[in-house]
Design an enzyme around this catalytic site. Structure first.
Site, PDB file in Angstrom:
ATOM      1  N   LYS A 190     123.904  73.814  15.834  1.00 30.36           N
ATOM      2  CA  LYS A 190     124.748  74.707  15.036  1.00 30.36           C
ATOM      3  C   LYS A 190     125.852  75.343  15.882  1.00 30.36           C
ATOM      4  O   LYS A 190     126.821  75.866  15.335  1.00 30.36           O
ATOM      5  CB  LYS A 190     123.911  75.786  14.358  1.00 30.36           C
ATOM      6  N   ASP A 191     125.707  75.309  17.226  1.00 31.97           N
ATOM      7  CA  ASP A 191     126.739  75.875  18.109  1.00 31.97           C
ATOM      8  C   ASP A 191     127.875  74.906  18.385  1.00 31.97           C
ATOM      9  O   ASP A 191     128.907  75.311  18.940  1.00 31.97           O
ATOM     10  CB  ASP A 191     126.116  76.286  19.456  1.00 31.97           C
TER      11      ASP A 191
ATOM     12  N   ARG B 175     127.327  84.795   7.885  1.00 33.20           N
ATOM     13  CA  ARG B 175     126.661  83.972   6.858  1.00 33.20           C
ATOM     14  C   ARG B 175     125.412  84.670   6.321  1.00 33.20           C
ATOM     15  O   ARG B 175     125.178  84.729   5.106  1.00 33.20           O
ATOM     16  CB  ARG B 175     126.291  82.608   7.471  1.00 33.20           C
ATOM     17  N   ARG B 176     124.592  85.200   7.231  1.00 32.42           N
ATOM     18  CA  ARG B 176     123.386  85.895   6.796  1.00 32.42           C
ATOM     19  C   ARG B 176     123.727  87.188   6.071  1.00 32.42           C
ATOM     20  O   ARG B 176     123.100  87.538   5.063  1.00 32.42           O
ATOM     21  CB  ARG B 176     122.490  86.183   8.014  1.00 32.42           C
TER      22      ARG B 176
ATOM     23  N   ARG C  36     124.133  91.926  18.507  1.00 33.21           N
ATOM     24  CA  ARG C  36     124.176  90.812  19.453  1.00 33.21           C
ATOM     25  C   ARG C  36     122.936  90.887  20.321  1.00 33.21           C
ATOM     26  O   ARG C  36     122.190  91.853  20.282  1.00 33.21           O
ATOM     27  CB  ARG C  36     125.412  90.924  20.367  1.00 33.21           C
TER      28      ARG C  36
ATOM     29  N   ARG D 191     116.922  91.689  20.061  1.00 27.93           N
ATOM     30  CA  ARG D 191     117.026  91.848  18.612  1.00 27.93           C
ATOM     31  C   ARG D 191     115.717  92.363  18.006  1.00 27.93           C
ATOM     32  O   ARG D 191     115.721  93.290  17.189  1.00 27.93           O
ATOM     33  CB  ARG D 191     117.440  90.523  17.973  1.00 27.93           C
TER      34      ARG D 191
ATOM     35  N   CYS E 139     139.514  79.378   8.842  1.00 27.58           N
ATOM     36  CA  CYS E 139     138.424  79.985   8.093  1.00 27.58           C
ATOM     37  C   CYS E 139     137.526  80.829   8.976  1.00 27.58           C
ATOM     38  O   CYS E 139     137.081  80.384  10.020  1.00 27.58           O
ATOM     39  CB  CYS E 139     137.586  78.890   7.436  1.00 27.58           C
TER      40      CYS E 139
END
Length: 329
Positions: free
Chosen positions: A85-86, A143-144, A165, A171, A256
């Site tokens: 995904k990165d 997105r989340r 972050r 986290r 975008c």
């Protein structure tokens, strides 16, 4: 190759984070198995590891991989492992995506106080607080945020998304210290770190569609000979699925910064692709699905790409371009 050359260790580039090291260690064991060569991990610091800015501000995609790719092209390492995904959707010339191993769980996971689910957390926060008390959920992902905020708006739930972050320890620490009620992380990362017991709920994809490529790894190299050896680690259904997801992203991401989510699955004859584009505040969320026949042969990636582009075109026709002008706040 002569015997001496074949025994030379393969230098595998990896980020220094605990998750990256865990993922690279898993891949290293498989590389040893299929190539018969020893592997040494080469730790590389990326811009995404050192910057304290929000990912949406520094570009997100690519900030964790550029230093690894530079090392590959400079001949300092032989192969690199990335969270797929990165990866930017456009690969630099000279690099080969040698293998996409079988995907881990692609879902997002909630790690909440008191072992609560999302529904329970919202209800308990309301009951414990004064009127208007909100459940505070941390994530670094627009997105989340978009999908959580849309879920809350649909139910009239009091929920606040907080930009954070840091690594997994940092986290989850926000929850342990009581600074946040919950955080959202990728299930795959928690599984690979051996921390799946800390998950209080797997978020259903109806609520939270993952990032394109989430749960999958990418193994890149420069040498065609090495790529041929690493191809034994490739999982064709996973490669087809992430190809469709990334094709959707590629068709949407020019100019975008809007939240984009995608998930594809192959059932043996067809590939089904779901896509989401929205605004961070959750006020608008476009969800669409496309399905197309897919055979796992030499045409698979071309077919998967076409499906991704077709769904992107439908999303754009439905107004996604307007949403993509909305910057993460």
């Amino acid at each position: 190759m002569n015997g001496q050359e074949s025994a030379a260790p393969l230098r595998l580039g990896t980020r220094r984070s605990a998750l990256a090291m865990a993922q690279s260690g898993m891949v290293a064991r498989e590389v040893i198995r299929v190539t018969g060569r020893p592997v040494e991990l080469v730790e590389i610091t990326t811009y995404g590891d050192t910057s304290r800015e929000a990912l949406a501000q520094i570009g997100g995609t690519g900030v964790f991989v550029s230093a690894l790719r530079d090392a590959l092209l400079a001949g300092e390492i032989d192969l690199a492992v990335h969270s797929l995904k990165d990866l930017p959707t456009a690969a630099p010339e000279g690099l080969i995506l040698a293998a996409v191993p079988e995907r881990e769980d692609s879902r997002d996971a909630l790690v909440a106080r008191d072992g609560l689910t999302l529904e329970e957390l919202v209800e308990k926060s309301r009951a414990e607080g004064t009127a208007g008390h909100t459940a505070r959920i941390g994530t670094g992902s627009p997105r989340r945020m978009a999908q959580l905020n849309a879920w809350a708006a649909e139910r009239g739930a009091a929920l606040e998304t907080v930009a954070i972050r840091g690594n997994v320890d940092t986290r989850i620490g926000y929850v342990a210290k009581g600074e946040l009620d919950a955080v959202v992380l990728a299930t795959a990362g928690l599984n690979r770190l051996g921390r799946s017991t800390e998950i209080t709920e797997h978020l259903d994809t109806e609520l939270m569609l993952p990032a394109p490529g989430q749960g999958a790894l990418a193994i890149e190299c420069v040498s065609p000979e090495l790529a041929a050896g690493l191809s034994a680690l490739d999982h064709a259904p996973t490669r087809a699925a992430v190809t469709a997801e990334r094709a959707l992203l590629a068709a949407l991401e020019a100019g975008c910064s809007a939240p984009v989510a995608a998930l594809a699955a192959w059932d043996g004859t067809e590939l089904r692709l779901e896509g989401v584009v929205g605004t961070v505040d959750g006020a608008t969320l476009l969800k669409m699905t496309a399905t197309g026949p897919l055979l796992l042969d030499e045409t698979a990636e071309r077919q998967a790409t076409a499906l991704g582009h077709a769904l992107a075109a439908r999303l754009l026709d439905a107004g996604a371009a307007t949403l993509m002008g909305e910057r993460a706040r």
